[in-house]
Design a protein around this motif. Structure first.
Motif, short mmCIF file in Angstrom:
data_model
loop_
_atom_site.label_atom_id
_atom_site.label_comp_id
_atom_site.label_asym_id
_atom_site.label_seq_id
_atom_site.Cartn_x
_atom_site.Cartn_y
_atom_site.Cartn_z
N ARG A 195 -37.00 32.91 32.15
CA ARG A 195 -37.54 32.27 33.35
C ARG A 195 -39.05 32.12 33.22
NH1 ARG A 195 -33.84 35.93 37.22
NH2 ARG A 195 -35.42 37.47 36.67
N PRO A 196 -39.60 30.95 33.60
CA PRO A 196 -41.05 30.77 33.51
C PRO A 196 -41.80 31.69 34.45
CG PRO A 196 -40.00 28.88 34.59
CD PRO A 196 -38.90 29.72 34.02
N ASP A 197 -41.20 31.99 35.60
CA ASP A 197 -41.80 32.93 36.55
C ASP A 197 -40.96 34.20 36.58
OD1 ASP A 197 -43.79 31.08 37.35
OD2 ASP A 197 -42.33 30.10 38.66
N SER A 198 -41.60 35.31 36.28
CA SER A 198 -40.95 36.62 36.35
C SER A 198 -39.65 36.71 35.57
CB SER A 198 -40.70 37.01 37.81
OG SER A 198 -41.90 37.00 38.55
N PRO A 199 -39.68 36.50 34.25
CA PRO A 199 -38.46 36.69 33.47
C PRO A 199 -38.00 38.14 33.55
CG PRO A 199 -40.38 36.56 32.03
CD PRO A 199 -40.85 36.21 33.40
N ALA A 200 -36.71 38.35 33.56
CA ALA A 200 -36.18 39.71 33.60
C ALA A 200 -36.57 40.46 32.33
CB ALA A 200 -34.67 39.68 33.75
N GLU A 201 -36.80 41.74 32.49
CA GLU A 201 -37.09 42.61 31.34
C GLU A 201 -35.77 43.07 30.74
OE1 GLU A 201 -39.20 46.97 30.50
OE2 GLU A 201 -39.47 45.95 32.43
N LEU A 202 -35.69 43.12 29.43
CA LEU A 202 -34.48 43.57 28.75
C LEU A 202 -34.77 44.80 27.91
CD1 LEU A 202 -31.52 43.17 27.80
CD2 LEU A 202 -32.42 41.75 25.94
N ASP A 203 -33.95 45.83 28.09
CA ASP A 203 -33.98 47.02 27.25
C ASP A 203 -32.57 47.18 26.69
OD1 ASP A 203 -34.58 49.34 25.95
OD2 ASP A 203 -35.04 50.52 27.74
N ALA A 204 -32.39 46.87 25.40
CA ALA A 204 -31.05 46.79 24.82
C ALA A 204 -30.87 47.77 23.67
CB ALA A 204 -30.75 45.37 24.35
N LEU A 205 -29.67 48.31 23.57
CA LEU A 205 -29.29 49.22 22.49
C LEU A 205 -27.99 48.73 21.86
CD1 LEU A 205 -29.61 52.59 24.47
CD2 LEU A 205 -31.31 51.69 22.86
N CYS A 206 -27.89 48.88 20.55
CA CYS A 206 -26.60 48.63 19.90
C CYS A 206 -26.53 49.50 18.66
CB CYS A 206 -26.37 47.16 19.57
SG CYS A 206 -27.55 46.45 18.40
N SER A 207 -25.33 49.71 18.17
CA SER A 207 -25.11 50.50 16.97
C SER A 207 -25.53 49.73 15.72
CB SER A 207 -23.64 50.88 16.87
OG SER A 207 -23.33 51.42 15.60
N GLU A 208 -25.84 50.45 14.67
CA GLU A 208 -26.12 49.82 13.39
C GLU A 208 -24.96 48.94 12.93
OE1 GLU A 208 -27.34 51.14 8.81
OE2 GLU A 208 -27.56 52.58 10.46
N ALA A 209 -23.75 49.31 13.37
CA ALA A 209 -22.57 48.52 13.02
C ALA A 209 -22.69 47.09 13.52
CB ALA A 209 -21.31 49.16 13.60
N ALA A 210 -23.39 46.89 14.64
CA ALA A 210 -23.52 45.55 15.22
C ALA A 210 -24.32 44.62 14.33
CB ALA A 210 -24.19 45.65 16.60
N VAL A 211 -25.25 45.15 13.55
CA VAL A 211 -26.07 44.30 12.69
C VAL A 211 -25.62 44.32 11.24
CG1 VAL A 211 -28.09 44.36 14.19
CG2 VAL A 211 -27.81 46.15 12.46
N ARG A 212 -24.68 45.19 10.91
CA ARG A 212 -24.17 45.23 9.54
C ARG A 212 -22.85 44.46 9.38
NH1 ARG A 212 -26.53 48.06 5.60
NH2 ARG A 212 -28.10 49.63 6.16
N ALA A 213 -22.01 44.47 10.41
CA ALA A 213 -20.73 43.77 10.32
C ALA A 213 -20.98 42.27 10.19
CB ALA A 213 -19.90 44.05 11.57
#
Length: 288
Positions: free
Chosen positions: A165-183
């Motif tokens: 959003r150009p005004d006040s974009p939501a903040e994101l704090d995300a977690l995922c397992s190493e499996a998510a980026v290796r598979a």
């Protein structure tokens, strides 16, 4: 019927009105406030539960009765007017293709100030590319059909826009397992594109994404799909949601929300730093 964004604002206004009333000494009953408004106690109760917004005149009468400072009056009035100004919402055109639990989740996400997500072995949905979505949801095509699944992917892409959003974009704090980026979901080409998109997405100032490495043990193996949503209104305890496999469970009780925050914080404590996560993602992309 109240629009989804307004419903959250109505609950927030109701909480604030109740807090202001119960802070008065000697304490005012809902019946006494109803008498001052020329209305019933039931209407005051409905307002405090977020079922109805007060009119400007009703609000000022109540705030006079509660002896509320001018700054708080103006803030409440602005919040109510913003809720009333909410018109149609973008997801209305997709309602026939969406499960009710997903619609409820979107209604809660849209006005959020911050979204905290733990997604286990999948790339968090705010950072998924369309090709990745299509590969992940291959099974759902067989269950729901090509057209319905494609609509749900379109909706997921639209949901991602709260972080742009150009005004006040939501903040994101995300977690995922190493499996998510290796598979290699979809094979090397699709996954390389996903990893490159993820690395670019992480450069946004409102985005924090961390990988839980295999070395973290059970934390990296946990299959969890958890969201905690925070809102701009002061003292709003937020909402937690969890994917149950057959729908989305919504938890609004403050104790339940705190329990989910603790789970998220535990997983976050096992994660790499944002820089360490980015380094791993870039390394894996180069290997594809």
């Amino acid at each position: 019927m109240a629009k989804p964004q307004a419903s959250r604002a109505m609950v927030s206004v109701g909480r604030r009105l109740k807090a202001l009333r119960t802070a008065v000494r000697p304490r005012l009953t809902q019946g006494a406030v109803g008498d001052a408004l020329g209305k019933s106690q039931a209407l005051v109760s409905l307002m405090e539960m977020g079922g109805q917004l007060p009119t400007d005149h009703q609000l000022m009468t109540m705030l006079d009765l509660y002896q509320v400072p001018e700054a708080i009056r103006l803030d409440l009035l602005a919040e109510i007017r913003e809720a009333r100004a909410s018109q149609t919402v973008w997801w209305e055109e997709y309602l026939s293709a969406l499960p009710r639990s997903l619609v409820r989740l979107i209604e809660l996400e849209d006005p959020a100030r911050k979204v905290s997500i733990a997604t286990g072995a999948l790339v968090p949905w705010p950072a998924q590319t369309l090709s990745y979505m299509q590969e992940v949801d291959e099974f759902h095509v067989r269950e729901n059909g090509v057209e319905r699944t494609a609509t749900q992917h379109t909706v997921r892409l639209r949901r991602q826009q709260i972080f742009f959003r150009p005004d006040s974009p939501a903040e994101l704090d995300a977690l995922c397992s190493e499996a998510a980026v290796r598979a290699q979901v979809g094979g090397p080409v699709v996954m390389k594109s996903q990893l490159d998109h993820l690395a670019e997405f992480m450069q946004r100032p409102n985005v924090t994404l961390r990988i839980i490495p295999f070395s973290a043990g059970a934390a990296a193996a946990t299959q969890v799909n958890l969201n905690v949503l925070d809102y701009p209104t002061p003292n709003d305890p937020g909402v937690a949601t969890m994917d149950t496999g057959t729908g989305v469970a919504v938890h609004e009780d403050p104790k339940e929300v705190r329990a989910r925050r603790r789970r998220f914080d535990y997983l976050a404590s096992k994660a790499l730093t944002p820089d360490g996560s980015l380094e791993l993602i870039e390394k894996l992309s180069k290997e594809l």
